[in-house]
Design a protein around this motif. Structure first.
Motif, PDB file in Angstrom:
ATOM      1  N   VAL A   1       3.360 -10.677  -5.111  1.00 28.36           N
ATOM      2  CA  VAL A   1       3.987  -9.410  -4.737  1.00 28.36           C
ATOM      3  C   VAL A   1       5.500  -9.601  -4.775  1.00 28.36           C
ATOM      4  O   VAL A   1       6.059 -10.255  -3.912  1.00 28.36           O
ATOM      5  CB  VAL A   1       3.557  -8.982  -3.325  1.00 28.36           C
ATOM      6  N   PRO A   2       6.175  -9.051  -5.776  1.00 33.90           N
ATOM      7  CA  PRO A   2       7.622  -9.254  -5.842  1.00 33.90           C
ATOM      8  C   PRO A   2       8.329  -8.500  -4.731  1.00 33.90           C
ATOM      9  O   PRO A   2       7.862  -7.445  -4.286  1.00 33.90           O
ATOM     10  CB  PRO A   2       8.014  -8.690  -7.202  1.00 33.90           C
ATOM     11  N   PHE A   3       9.420  -9.076  -4.298  1.00 29.45           N
ATOM     12  CA  PHE A   3      10.255  -8.478  -3.271  1.00 29.45           C
ATOM     13  C   PHE A   3      10.594  -7.013  -3.585  1.00 29.45           C
ATOM     14  O   PHE A   3      10.571  -6.157  -2.713  1.00 29.45           O
ATOM     15  CB  PHE A   3      11.535  -9.313  -3.156  1.00 29.45           C
ATOM     16  N   GLN A   4      10.864  -6.753  -4.857  1.00 30.82           N
ATOM     17  CA  GLN A   4      11.328  -5.400  -5.215  1.00 30.82           C
ATOM     18  C   GLN A   4      10.246  -4.338  -5.037  1.00 30.82           C
ATOM     19  O   GLN A   4      10.538  -3.153  -5.004  1.00 30.82           O
ATOM     20  CB  GLN A   4      11.816  -5.367  -6.670  1.00 30.82           C
ATOM     21  N   VAL A   5       8.986  -4.767  -4.943  1.00 32.75           N
ATOM     22  CA  VAL A   5       7.905  -3.799  -4.780  1.00 32.75           C
ATOM     23  C   VAL A   5       7.749  -3.389  -3.310  1.00 32.75           C
ATOM     24  O   VAL A   5       7.370  -2.274  -2.999  1.00 32.75           O
ATOM     25  CB  VAL A   5       6.579  -4.381  -5.326  1.00 32.75           C
ATOM     26  N   THR A   6       8.084  -4.299  -2.395  1.00 30.76           N
ATOM     27  CA  THR A   6       7.894  -3.993  -0.976  1.00 30.76           C
ATOM     28  C   THR A   6       9.190  -3.564  -0.284  1.00 30.76           C
ATOM     29  O   THR A   6       9.164  -3.148   0.863  1.00 30.76           O
ATOM     30  CB  THR A   6       7.344  -5.218  -0.228  1.00 30.76           C
TER      31      THR A   6
ATOM     32  N   ALA B   1      12.746   7.488  -5.357  1.00 31.31           N
ATOM     33  CA  ALA B   1      11.808   6.544  -4.749  1.00 31.31           C
ATOM     34  C   ALA B   1      10.460   6.544  -5.458  1.00 31.31           C
ATOM     35  O   ALA B   1       9.863   5.494  -5.667  1.00 31.31           O
ATOM     36  CB  ALA B   1      11.624   6.883  -3.274  1.00 31.31           C
ATOM     37  N   GLY B   2       9.986   7.717  -5.871  1.00 30.62           N
ATOM     38  CA  GLY B   2       8.684   7.802  -6.522  1.00 30.62           C
ATOM     39  C   GLY B   2       8.672   7.035  -7.835  1.00 30.62           C
ATOM     40  O   GLY B   2       7.764   6.247  -8.112  1.00 30.62           O
ATOM     41  N   LEU B   3       9.719   7.241  -8.626  1.00 27.44           N
ATOM     42  CA  LEU B   3       9.805   6.563  -9.919  1.00 27.44           C
ATOM     43  C   LEU B   3       9.915   5.054  -9.713  1.00 27.44           C
ATOM     44  O   LEU B   3       9.262   4.265 -10.403  1.00 27.44           O
ATOM     45  CB  LEU B   3      11.021   7.088 -10.687  1.00 27.44           C
ATOM     46  N   GLY B   4      10.729   4.648  -8.737  1.00 30.66           N
ATOM     47  CA  GLY B   4      10.862   3.224  -8.441  1.00 30.66           C
ATOM     48  C   GLY B   4       9.527   2.617  -8.036  1.00 30.66           C
ATOM     49  O   GLY B   4       9.162   1.526  -8.478  1.00 30.66           O
ATOM     50  N   ALA B   5       8.785   3.344  -7.201  1.00 31.29           N
ATOM     51  CA  ALA B   5       7.484   2.839  -6.741  1.00 31.29           C
ATOM     52  C   ALA B   5       6.513   2.734  -7.909  1.00 31.29           C
ATOM     53  O   ALA B   5       5.775   1.753  -8.029  1.00 31.29           O
ATOM     54  CB  ALA B   5       6.923   3.764  -5.663  1.00 31.29           C
ATOM     55  N   ALA B   6       6.523   3.742  -8.797  1.00 30.16           N
ATOM     56  CA  ALA B   6       5.628   3.696  -9.958  1.00 30.16           C
ATOM     57  C   ALA B   6       5.969   2.487 -10.825  1.00 30.16           C
ATOM     58  O   ALA B   6       5.083   1.732 -11.249  1.00 30.16           O
ATOM     59  CB  ALA B   6       5.744   4.990 -10.766  1.00 30.16           C
ATOM     60  N   ALA B   7       7.271   2.267 -11.059  1.00 24.53           N
ATOM     61  CA  ALA B   7       7.682   1.105 -11.853  1.00 24.53           C
ATOM     62  C   ALA B   7       7.241  -0.178 -11.160  1.00 24.53           C
ATOM     63  O   ALA B   7       6.735  -1.107 -11.792  1.00 24.53           O
ATOM     64  CB  ALA B   7       9.194   1.106 -12.055  1.00 24.53           C
ATOM     65  N   GLY B   8       7.401  -0.212  -9.818  1.00 26.30           N
ATOM     66  CA  GLY B   8       6.990  -1.396  -9.062  1.00 26.30           C
ATOM     67  C   GLY B   8       5.513  -1.691  -9.240  1.00 26.30           C
ATOM     68  O   GLY B   8       5.125  -2.832  -9.491  1.00 26.30           O
ATOM     69  N   MET B   9       4.681  -0.658  -9.149  1.00 24.65           N
ATOM     70  CA  MET B   9       3.240  -0.876  -9.293  1.00 24.65           C
ATOM     71  C   MET B   9       2.892  -1.360 -10.706  1.00 24.65           C
ATOM     72  O   MET B   9       2.055  -2.240 -10.887  1.00 24.65           O
ATOM     73  CB  MET B   9       2.465   0.407  -8.979  1.00 24.65           C
ATOM     74  N   VAL B  10       3.547  -0.767 -11.700  1.00 24.59           N
ATOM     75  CA  VAL B  10       3.259  -1.167 -13.083  1.00 24.59           C
ATOM     76  C   VAL B  10       3.651  -2.635 -13.307  1.00 24.59           C
ATOM     77  O   VAL B  10       2.885  -3.417 -13.864  1.00 24.59           O
ATOM     78  CB  VAL B  10       4.011  -0.263 -14.083  1.00 24.59           C
ATOM     79  N   PHE B  11       4.838  -3.033 -12.824  1.00 26.22           N
ATOM     80  CA  PHE B  11       5.283  -4.411 -13.018  1.00 26.22           C
ATOM     81  C   PHE B  11       4.423  -5.380 -12.212  1.00 26.22           C
ATOM     82  O   PHE B  11       4.087  -6.466 -12.680  1.00 26.22           O
ATOM     83  CB  PHE B  11       6.754  -4.577 -12.642  1.00 26.22           C
TER      84      PHE B  11
ATOM     85  N   ALA C   1       0.832  -1.197   0.000  1.00 28.35           N
ATOM     86  CA  ALA C   1       0.000   0.000   0.000  1.00 28.35           C
ATOM     87  C   ALA C   1       0.874   1.258   0.000  1.00 28.35           C
ATOM     88  O   ALA C   1       0.587   2.228  -0.694  1.00 28.35           O
ATOM     89  CB  ALA C   1      -0.925  -0.010   1.216  1.00 28.35           C
ATOM     90  N   GLN C   2       1.963   1.208   0.781  1.00 28.13           N
ATOM     91  CA  GLN C   2       2.839   2.383   0.837  1.00 28.13           C
ATOM     92  C   GLN C   2       3.522   2.644  -0.495  1.00 28.13           C
ATOM     93  O   GLN C   2       3.751   3.791  -0.877  1.00 28.13           O
ATOM     94  CB  GLN C   2       3.882   2.199   1.933  1.00 28.13           C
ATOM     95  N   THR C   3       3.884   1.553  -1.176  1.00 24.40           N
ATOM     96  CA  THR C   3       4.504   1.731  -2.488  1.00 24.40           C
ATOM     97  C   THR C   3       3.514   2.379  -3.449  1.00 24.40           C
ATOM     98  O   THR C   3       3.876   3.270  -4.231  1.00 24.40           O
ATOM     99  CB  THR C   3       4.995   0.381  -3.037  1.00 24.40           C
ATOM    100  N   ALA C   4       2.247   1.924  -3.371  1.00 25.35           N
ATOM    101  CA  ALA C   4       1.226   2.539  -4.211  1.00 25.35           C
ATOM    102  C   ALA C   4       1.142   4.040  -3.930  1.00 25.35           C
ATOM    103  O   ALA C   4       1.082   4.864  -4.839  1.00 25.35           O
ATOM    104  CB  ALA C   4      -0.127   1.873  -3.961  1.00 25.35           C
TER     105      ALA C   4
END
Lengths: 311, 272
Positions: free
Chosen positions: B116-121, A278-288, A50-53
């Motif tokens: 949920v991949p590790f890299q996301v959390t 961090a913001g860009l990384g989080a956005a990429a994380g959500m997309v992937f 949720a925080q990453t989102a």
């Protein structure tokens, strides 16, 4: 990932207890037993998700002292505008394609060949094929960087080549595919062998009685019955290829040379802890995360439709 | 005629399998062979490391404090595996022995963590560990990994197949659910529990991402000590192979002794 397969298998919930006792025990007991696991999940998986989102809509450089600024959809816009993003997705697809022979083709051939070899020898060979899976990824990376060393490395000596494997884009991609394949091959062989053992020999016998050649039996009887196993392995390869190669990329090439080995997860890692965006990384994380989720659902649906069931 | 044909196909089978087996084992052999050469012979391509020498191990020892790293790694892997096993037992028991509201949804909550991949959390978890003051500690590595969906799902599956007569008998004796878990369920879950324990231990021992992030400054486990040898200009191959050997040896020995358990664990689990 096996869970995706296992949930599909119907298991009667609460079969352990007869109906009467179950009703009486509609108490807090099961929740108490679940509590430790659920608390850990909430704290270490779903809270950070949720925080990453949330973070994907902020601009922050990871420094505790500097404030995070809300930027709306900017991170996503920036992400899709960056050439790195599309390139890393394409490279990940290439990696998956490169790994499929290691997780499907070779395991099937090996498992079929293993049926002709008597028990003890086959087990010894399988033990050797399986061993790389147990080698820690970093140790695997260490020994392969030594094997691939341009001057004294065993690979160049054995092949008579002079390639600088990890410093040139093409060879580096090939090396990452082969080393990852080396790690997971034994596992795939084991799964396919287990699948083969589970196939009722009567089908093949019946086909042989009807005059089918061994080749025909394999193609039209054994392979279709093996399709659930192959579907499972294919699904795992698609979803996990970039995960499997991550420690190798991190220790061997650092995503290079010229980004040639930067997969989606490495890109994500690099945005967060390399460029501290961090913001860009989080956005990429959500997309992937969303992308792999959709792919997983599609593939599960597809394999359900395509596989042949033994009935 | 057919006898000859089967001899040939069998020989072909041996050739394919044996060849592949050797090919897969070569890197592992070369790792240990290089580590056992004398420092001046490290680049030698001779198949057998002769004369043998432990000098590379001594050099690695001098550079890295190997005993501490081994101890830390063993502590970390044991704590993670034990925690995952215990939490998996409790949660699996809850799912298998009771029919309760939200049972399906809660089970799904465990299973869904696979997506949920590790890299996301990692980033929020890193920040939380920083706030808790647990960065650069073993506890910081262990804590976020204590709950493994794999353990919960597999143990639930095994317990669902458990003969209910045994449980009914235990309940007739007037035992509570807690005592039934430890005196009836766990003792009868031996082999799958052992396979899972070995698998979780190996996974934890070989873990790289999370220790790399949490123990950034201390390199306190083997995988990280090994990494500190790499990447620098002019790799010192001998001690590096010795460290890599130390990082693999416990798991490979476990495999030699418990081959069936290890293979069993991996087949049941899928690959994490």
């Amino acid at each position: 990932m096996s869970a995706l397969v296992e949930v599909a298998r119907p298991a009667p919930p609460g079969a352990l207890l007869p109906q009467r006792v179950r009703r009486r025990r509609r108490t807090v007991a099961p929740y108490l037993y679940l509590a430790p696991g659920l608390v850990l999940l909430a704290v270490w998986v779903y809270r950070p998700l949720a925080q990453t989102a949330q973070l994907s809509f902020l601009s922050w450089n990871l420094l505790p002292t500097s404030p995070a600024v809300p930027v709306g959809w900017d991170n996503y816009a920036r992400l899709f505008a960056l050439p790195d993003f599309g390139a890393s997705v394409l490279r990940t697809l290439g990696l998956i394609a490169g790994l499929l022979p290691f997780t499907l083709l070779v395991p099937v051939l090996v498992a079929l060949a293993a049926r002709r070899v008597s028990g003890r020898a086959a087990r010894a060979y399988q033990a050797l094929v399986f061993a790389p899976l147990l080698v820690a990824p970093v140790a695997g990376a260490a020994v392969w960087s030594w094997l691939l060393e341009p001057r004294a490395g065993l690979v160049n000596r054995a092949l008579g080549t002079q390639a600088n494997w990890l410093q040139e884009p093409g060879p580096a991609q090939l090396a990452i595919v082969v080393i990852t394949g080396w790690h997971v091959l034994g596992f795939a062989v084991l799964i396919v062998s287990a699948g083969l053992t589970g196939i009722n020999a009567d089908y093949a016998d019946a086909a042989a009685v009807d005059g089918a050649t061994p080749g025909q039996t394999t193609r039209w009887v054994v392979l279709p019955l093996l399709s659930p196993t192959l579907g499972f392995l294919g699904l795992m390869t698609v979803l996990l290829a970039a995960q499997w190669s991550f420690p190798l990329v991190d220790t061997l090439t650092g995503g290079g040379p010229i980004d040639a080995t930067t997969t989606v997860y490495y890109l994500l890692w690099d945005y967060a802890f390399g460029s501290f965006d961090a913001g860009l990384g989080a956005a990429a994380g959500m997309v992937f995360f969303a992308g792999f989720g959709v792919v997983a659902l599609l593939l599960v649906g597809l394999t359900e439709r395509l596989v042949v069931h033994d009935s | 005629m057919t006898g000859k044909a089967t001899t040939w196909t069998r020989a072909g089978g041996h050739l394919v399998l044996g060849g592949l087996g050797v090919l897969c084992a070569v890197p592992i052999y070369w790792l240990f062979a290089t580590s056992l050469r004398r420092p001046q012979d490290v680049s030698s391509a001779a198949l057998l490391p002769w004369p043998l020498s432990l000098q590379n191990y001594a050099d690695a020892w001098a550079a890295l404090d190997l005993p501490t790293l081994l101890g830390n790694t063993a502590l970390m892997a044991t704590a993670i595996a034990a925690g995952q096993l215990l939490i998996g037992l409790l949660a699996g028991y809850a799912f298998a022995a009771w029919d309760f509201r939200f049972s399906r949804a809660l089970h799904l909550a465990f299973v869904a963590t696979w997506l949920v991949p590790f890299q996301v959390t990692m980033l929020p978890n890193y920040v939380l560990l920083h706030q808790l003051g647990l960065l650069n500690t073993i506890a910081g590595v262990v804590l976020p990994q204590l709950c493994s969906a794999l353990g919960v799902v597999l143990l639930r599956q095994h317990m669902l197949g458990f003969p209910r007569e045994l449980l009914d008998a235990a309940r007739m004796d007037g035992r509570g659910s807690w005592r039934i878990l430890w005196t009836v369920v766990v003792p009868n879950l031996g082999p799958p529990l052992a396979s899972l324990a070995v698998l979780l231990f190996i996974n934890a021992w070989n873990e790289y991402f999370w220790p790399a992030l949490v123990l950034q400054r201390s390199n306190a486990v083997l995988q990280l000590g090994l990494r500190s040898f790499m990447g620098a200009e002019g790799n010192d191959w001998g001690p590096m192979m010795a460290t890599a050997g130390m990082a693999c040896l416990p798991v490979l020995l476990l495999y030699l002794v418990l081959q069936r358990r290890v293979v069993d664990g991996f087949v049941r689990s899928g690959l994490k």
